[in-house]
Scaffold this motif. Structure first.
Motif, PDB file in Angstrom:
ATOM      1  N   PHE A   1       0.833  -1.213   0.000  1.00 10.86           N
ATOM      2  CA  PHE A   1       0.000   0.000   0.000  1.00 10.86           C
ATOM      3  C   PHE A   1       0.865   1.258   0.000  1.00 10.86           C
ATOM      4  CE2 PHE A   1      -2.402   3.400   2.071  1.00 10.86           C
ATOM      5  CZ  PHE A   1      -3.501   3.449   1.225  1.00 10.86           C
ATOM      6  N   LEU A   2       1.907   1.282   0.847  1.00  5.79           N
ATOM      7  CA  LEU A   2       2.822   2.427   0.882  1.00  5.79           C
ATOM      8  C   LEU A   2       3.520   2.600  -0.470  1.00  5.79           C
ATOM      9  CD1 LEU A   2       4.501   2.059   4.399  1.00  5.79           C
ATOM     10  CD2 LEU A   2       2.694   3.639   3.721  1.00  5.79           C
ATOM     11  N   TRP A   3       3.884   1.489  -1.074  1.00  2.00           N
ATOM     12  CA  TRP A   3       4.558   1.522  -2.382  1.00  2.00           C
ATOM     13  C   TRP A   3       3.645   2.143  -3.439  1.00  2.00           C
ATOM     14  CZ3 TRP A   3       6.332  -3.370  -5.575  1.00  2.00           C
ATOM     15  CH2 TRP A   3       7.306  -2.980  -6.496  1.00  2.00           C
ATOM     16  N   SER A   4       2.338   1.857  -3.355  1.00  2.00           N
ATOM     17  CA  SER A   4       1.387   2.370  -4.350  1.00  2.00           C
ATOM     18  C   SER A   4       1.299   3.900  -4.318  1.00  2.00           C
ATOM     19  CB  SER A   4      -0.004   1.771  -4.120  1.00  2.00           C
ATOM     20  OG  SER A   4      -0.608   2.329  -2.962  1.00  2.00           O
ATOM     21  N   THR A   5       1.566   4.518  -3.144  1.00  2.00           N
ATOM     22  CA  THR A   5       1.428   5.968  -3.028  1.00  2.00           C
ATOM     23  C   THR A   5       2.445   6.736  -3.874  1.00  2.00           C
ATOM     24  OG1 THR A   5       2.890   6.123  -1.084  1.00  2.00           O
ATOM     25  CG2 THR A   5       0.548   5.752  -0.658  1.00  2.00           C
ATOM     26  N   PHE A   6       3.520   6.076  -4.289  1.00  2.00           N
ATOM     27  CA  PHE A   6       4.528   6.745  -5.110  1.00  2.00           C
ATOM     28  C   PHE A   6       4.013   7.057  -6.522  1.00  2.00           C
ATOM     29  CE2 PHE A   6       7.059   4.880  -1.754  1.00  2.00           C
ATOM     30  CZ  PHE A   6       8.014   5.855  -1.501  1.00  2.00           C
ATOM     31  N   TRP A   7       2.905   6.427  -6.913  1.00  4.38           N
ATOM     32  CA  TRP A   7       2.310   6.702  -8.228  1.00  4.38           C
ATOM     33  C   TRP A   7       1.024   7.526  -8.121  1.00  4.38           C
ATOM     34  CZ3 TRP A   7       5.097   2.242  -7.437  1.00  4.38           C
ATOM     35  CH2 TRP A   7       6.079   1.949  -8.377  1.00  4.38           C
ATOM     36  N   LEU A   8       0.648   7.913  -6.896  1.00  4.31           N
ATOM     37  CA  LEU A   8      -0.631   8.602  -6.701  1.00  4.31           C
ATOM     38  C   LEU A   8      -0.648   9.983  -7.353  1.00  4.31           C
ATOM     39  CD1 LEU A   8      -3.346   8.012  -5.510  1.00  4.31           C
ATOM     40  CD2 LEU A   8      -2.581   8.912  -3.317  1.00  4.31           C
ATOM     41  N   ASP A   9       0.513  10.650  -7.390  1.00  7.21           N
ATOM     42  CA  ASP A   9       0.602  11.962  -8.072  1.00  7.21           C
ATOM     43  C   ASP A   9       0.107  11.849  -9.516  1.00  7.21           C
ATOM     44  OD1 ASP A   9       1.824  12.691  -5.770  1.00  7.21           O
ATOM     45  OD2 ASP A   9       3.585  13.568  -6.698  1.00  7.21           O
ATOM     46  N   GLU A  10       0.672  10.843 -10.199  1.00  5.86           N
ATOM     47  CA  GLU A  10       0.351  10.663 -11.629  1.00  5.86           C
ATOM     48  C   GLU A  10      -1.094  10.238 -11.824  1.00  5.86           C
ATOM     49  OE1 GLU A  10       3.652   8.765 -14.050  1.00  5.86           O
ATOM     50  OE2 GLU A  10       4.433   8.433 -12.018  1.00  5.86           O
ATOM     51  N   VAL A  11      -1.601   9.402 -10.915  1.00  9.45           N
ATOM     52  CA  VAL A  11      -2.993   8.944 -11.022  1.00  9.45           C
ATOM     53  C   VAL A  11      -3.953  10.119 -10.827  1.00  9.45           C
ATOM     54  CG1 VAL A  11      -4.774   7.504  -9.936  1.00  9.45           C
ATOM     55  CG2 VAL A  11      -2.490   6.579 -10.308  1.00  9.45           C
ATOM     56  N   LEU A  12      -3.681  10.969  -9.825  1.00 12.09           N
ATOM     57  CA  LEU A  12      -4.527  12.139  -9.579  1.00 12.09           C
ATOM     58  C   LEU A  12      -4.495  13.116 -10.747  1.00 12.09           C
ATOM     59  CD1 LEU A  12      -3.720  12.814  -5.797  1.00 12.09           C
ATOM     60  CD2 LEU A  12      -5.866  11.967  -6.750  1.00 12.09           C
ATOM     61  N   PHE A  13      -3.322  13.252 -11.378  1.00 10.30           N
ATOM     62  CA  PHE A  13      -3.216  14.126 -12.539  1.00 10.30           C
ATOM     63  C   PHE A  13      -4.054  13.595 -13.706  1.00 10.30           C
ATOM     64  CE2 PHE A  13      -1.083  15.016 -16.636  1.00 10.30           C
ATOM     65  CZ  PHE A  13      -1.271  16.397 -16.674  1.00 10.30           C
ATOM     66  N   LEU A  14      -4.035  12.280 -13.906  1.00 10.62           N
ATOM     67  CA  LEU A  14      -4.817  11.666 -14.983  1.00 10.62           C
ATOM     68  C   LEU A  14      -6.313  11.826 -14.733  1.00 10.62           C
ATOM     69  CD1 LEU A  14      -2.772   8.363 -15.500  1.00 10.62           C
ATOM     70  CD2 LEU A  14      -2.901  10.301 -17.070  1.00 10.62           C
ATOM     71  N   ILE A  15      -6.720  11.817 -13.462  1.00 13.44           N
ATOM     72  CA  ILE A  15      -8.144  11.939 -13.118  1.00 13.44           C
ATOM     73  C   ILE A  15      -8.618  13.387 -13.193  1.00 13.44           C
ATOM     74  CG2 ILE A  15      -9.838  11.664 -11.245  1.00 13.44           C
ATOM     75  CD1 ILE A  15      -8.146   9.255 -10.295  1.00 13.44           C
ATOM     76  N   THR A  16      -7.838  14.303 -12.607  1.00 12.29           N
ATOM     77  CA  THR A  16      -8.277  15.703 -12.480  1.00 12.29           C
ATOM     78  C   THR A  16      -7.741  16.616 -13.584  1.00 12.29           C
ATOM     79  OG1 THR A  16      -6.399  16.299 -11.064  1.00 12.29           O
ATOM     80  CG2 THR A  16      -8.371  15.444  -9.966  1.00 12.29           C
ATOM     81  N   GLY A  17      -6.615  16.220 -14.206  1.00 13.82           N
ATOM     82  CA  GLY A  17      -5.976  17.080 -15.206  1.00 13.82           C
ATOM     83  C   GLY A  17      -5.196  18.209 -14.583  1.00 13.82           C
ATOM     84  N   VAL A  18      -5.102  18.193 -13.252  1.00 13.70           N
ATOM     85  CA  VAL A  18      -4.360  19.228 -12.517  1.00 13.70           C
ATOM     86  C   VAL A  18      -3.163  18.577 -11.843  1.00 13.70           C
ATOM     87  CG1 VAL A  18      -4.475  20.945 -10.659  1.00 13.70           C
ATOM     88  CG2 VAL A  18      -6.489  20.502 -12.098  1.00 13.70           C
ATOM     89  N   VAL A  19      -2.008  19.249 -11.900  1.00 13.66           N
ATOM     90  CA  VAL A  19      -0.807  18.714 -11.256  1.00 13.66           C
ATOM     91  C   VAL A  19      -0.972  18.799  -9.740  1.00 13.66           C
ATOM     92  CG1 VAL A  19       1.681  18.986 -10.926  1.00 13.66           C
ATOM     93  CG2 VAL A  19       0.669  19.365 -13.186  1.00 13.66           C
ATOM     94  N   VAL A  20      -1.033  17.630  -9.101  1.00 15.83           N
ATOM     95  CA  VAL A  20      -1.165  17.555  -7.648  1.00 15.83           C
ATOM     96  C   VAL A  20       0.093  16.894  -7.096  1.00 15.83           C
ATOM     97  CG1 VAL A  20      -2.556  16.708  -5.707  1.00 15.83           C
ATOM     98  CG2 VAL A  20      -3.656  17.259  -7.890  1.00 15.83           C
ATOM     99  N   GLU A  21       0.922  17.662  -6.426  1.00 16.74           N
ATOM    100  CA  GLU A  21       2.177  17.120  -5.885  1.00 16.74           C
ATOM    101  C   GLU A  21       1.890  16.431  -4.554  1.00 16.74           C
ATOM    102  OE1 GLU A  21       5.784  18.822  -6.300  1.00 16.74           O
ATOM    103  OE2 GLU A  21       5.401  19.578  -8.295  1.00 16.74           O
ATOM    104  N   PHE A  22       1.252  15.266  -4.693  1.00 16.05           N
ATOM    105  CA  PHE A  22       0.804  14.507  -3.520  1.00 16.05           C
ATOM    106  C   PHE A  22       1.999  14.110  -2.646  1.00 16.05           C
ATOM    107  CE2 PHE A  22      -0.325  10.410  -1.541  1.00 16.05           C
ATOM    108  CZ  PHE A  22      -1.489  10.770  -0.889  1.00 16.05           C
ATOM    109  N   HIS A  23       3.108  13.683  -3.286  1.00 14.04           N
ATOM    110  CA  HIS A  23       4.269  13.192  -2.538  1.00 14.04           C
ATOM    111  C   HIS A  23       4.966  14.300  -1.736  1.00 14.04           C
ATOM    112  CE1 HIS A  23       6.274  14.878  -6.073  1.00 14.04           C
ATOM    113  NE2 HIS A  23       7.351  14.969  -5.321  1.00 14.04           N
TER     114      HIS A  23
END
Length: 362
Positions: free
Chosen positions: A45-67
């Motif tokens: 689960f922790l490992w998956s969070t390293f790709w969450l930035d890119e997933v959120l960008f694909l969903i919202t179209g806005v750059v979200v620097e989650f990390h």
């Protein structure tokens, strides 16, 4: 579909696969290696969070620097530690946390302090230091996990005659692949445009994740479920270090007596033909303790349990291979001799005789 779109698709697959695999490991429907699978599920689960930035960008179209969020950076820092904890529980399900294990929190505490100082405005030295701490922690716990698995592979030979399903090779290979990929990524970051490498890196990670999924879900229980037997085997592992073998557990007369009984048993009853033979079963057949039997094999024969049993299997297989009227295939002879796979048969046979079974037959 161009490279950018394909990379986006792979990112979604990576994130979805890791989250699904994490839930499966935490649920653990087969109820095997419970503590290890719990920590391994947290790691995924922790490992998956390293790709969450890119997933959120694909969903919202806005750059979200989650990390870059304070809380997220803190929990992501624990990823290598959690992986190491899962390795600890795979190799020793009786492991318990002690006061000295507070040392696991030293690097995270230093990292947290750096993040606080960066937040307070001291960006220049402490942002750089936090990156160094991330690299140190990743390398340290990756190396420690690898060493722990290698020790485990030697230890299980003290009580199991077939180690193929319990040697955690898949974890060892994952560590090596991830280490190589990360080294390539760091070097590429220094000299080239890292974005051009994203597709390659993500593709490799996706393949590694599927590898993890396949082998982690088929990983069977490593130690017996019965607590008394498990504790007994783990304590034998500890006693099997070279210095401990030198310490006398029984008298020389008792050693010779058990050794003679063991040789007679192996010759007459041929327990080595049972592919599931382990130290506990053999000790029960001789009516001796597992500690004493392990000591007799280590000291009296100068071998570990795995070597001792498999030499009998190879000798039996040689007899079958020599029989000209035998209708058994190589695989059939492997099973007949007590091996549980052709791979382990070929590897062990060559180690003992210097030839493969096919070469010996010719």
């Amino acid at each position: 579909m161009n490279t950018s779109e394909l990379n986006s698709f792979i990112v979604i697959l990576i994130y979805g696969s890791l989250v699904l695999l994490s839930l499966l490991k935490l649920a653990n429907p087969l109820k095997v290696n419970r503590k290890a699978n719990f920590w391994f599920g947290i790691f995924l689960f922790l490992w998956s969070t390293f790709w969450l930035d890119e997933v959120l960008f694909l969903i919202t179209g806005v750059v979200v620097e989650f990390h870059s969020l304070f809380f997220v950076r803190c929990i992501q820092f624990f990823t290598p530690i959690v992986f190491y904890l899962s390795v600890l529980f795979f190799t020793n399900p009786s492991f318990t946390f002690k006061i000295r294990d507070v040392r696991f929190l030293l690097l995270p505490a230093a990292f947290l302090l750096c993040l606080i100082l960066v937040k307070l405005g001291y960006e220049s030295p402490f942002e750089y230091l936090s990156v160094i701490l991330i690299l140190i922690q990743a390398l340290f716990y990756t190396g420690l996990s690898y060493i722990t698995i290698r020790k485990h592979q030697r230890k299980i030979q003290q009580f199991s005659s077939n180690t193929e399903g319990i040697n955690l090779n898949w974890l060892e290979y994952i560590i090596l692949v991830l280490l190589i990929v990360n080294i390539i990524y760091v070097i590429y970051n220094l000299f080239y445009d890292p974005k051009s490498l994203n597709f390659f890196i993500n593709t490799v990670f996706l393949l590694v994740i599927y590898w993890v999924g396949y082998y982690s879900l088929k990983q069977r229980e490593i130690y017996p479920l019965e607590e008394k037997q498990r504790e007994e085997l783990i304590s034998i592992n500890e006693d099997s270090d070279s210095e401990e073998i030198k310490r006398k557990l029984i008298s020389d007369e008792e050693l010779v007596k058990i050794k003679t009984s063991l040789e007679r048993l192996m010759e007459i009853q041929k327990p080595y033909l049972d592919s599931e033979l382990n130290l506990i079963r053999l000790a029960e057949m001789l009516s001796v303790s597992t500690h004493h039997l392990s000591y007799v094999i280590n000291t009296g024969f100068g071998k570990n349990f795995f070597q001792y049993v498999n030499e009998f299997r190879v000798e039996y297989a040689q007899k079958l291979l020599k029989e000209s009227n035998s209708k058994l295939s190589i695989l059939g002879i492997a099973y007949e001799s007590g091996f549980n796979s052709k791979t382990s048969f070929n590897t062990t046979f060559k180690k003992v005789t210097g030839q493969t079974p096919s070469e010996f037959k010719k």
